[in-house]
Motif scaffolding. Sequence first.
Motif: not given
Length: 240
Positions: A52-75
Amino acid sequence: MNTYIESFLELLYPEKNTCFFCDAYDESIGEKYICSECETLIKKIIPPVCSKCSKPIDYNSSTNLCPDCSSYENHFEVSKSPFAYEGLIKKGIYNFKYHNKPYFSKFFGNCLVDYMEKTNYVSFDYIVSVPLHITKMRSRGYNQSELLAKHISNKLSIPYVDALKRTKLTPKQSSQSKEARRKNLNNAFSVKENSSVNLIKNSSVLLVDDVYTTGSTADECSKALLDFGVDKVYVITIAR
């Protein structure tokens, strides 16, 4: 005022073989506006990143979203940035915005165009920019996001539309918490009332800004555009 500034960018800094960052002269620099040594100091964003926002995430992330985008839905649909907001890029953006160096739009604009073409991030009907409040515009003399947007528009032949206005003068966002930024920017943007802006209704729009921090600015601008009738909003920034 903006037209005046754009017309004189070459007069302000005409030397094509001089590095904007260290002032080194080398004929190999050309219109890159950066020397090879400074270029090695720039940190590019590399995958894996938030979808969603292209923030680098950990290889072990269970989703393709960072914590911010997982908790807040941007327009907006997605936001992309080629560089990390640190080191030479951070210094360059600061000079671009606050040290009266509008010619930096040529370097950053070229970087964005190159990145967009390489990632096939070019399928937009129109381009718009994040606006400055009139008070800041009078003080600075130019809107760095608008200069970037017009540079991209010219290079990619995608029409630029002066669509947004800032209706609230907010505190400097970099000094605010994430929650404070969202509160400050609530309803801070609106679409201008003129016939030319109607072009963007039912279209896909690329929103251009200099830096993506919490996403509050991009989100509020996107909300204003969608409320006006834009179909989808995508975002590009120099860094995040």
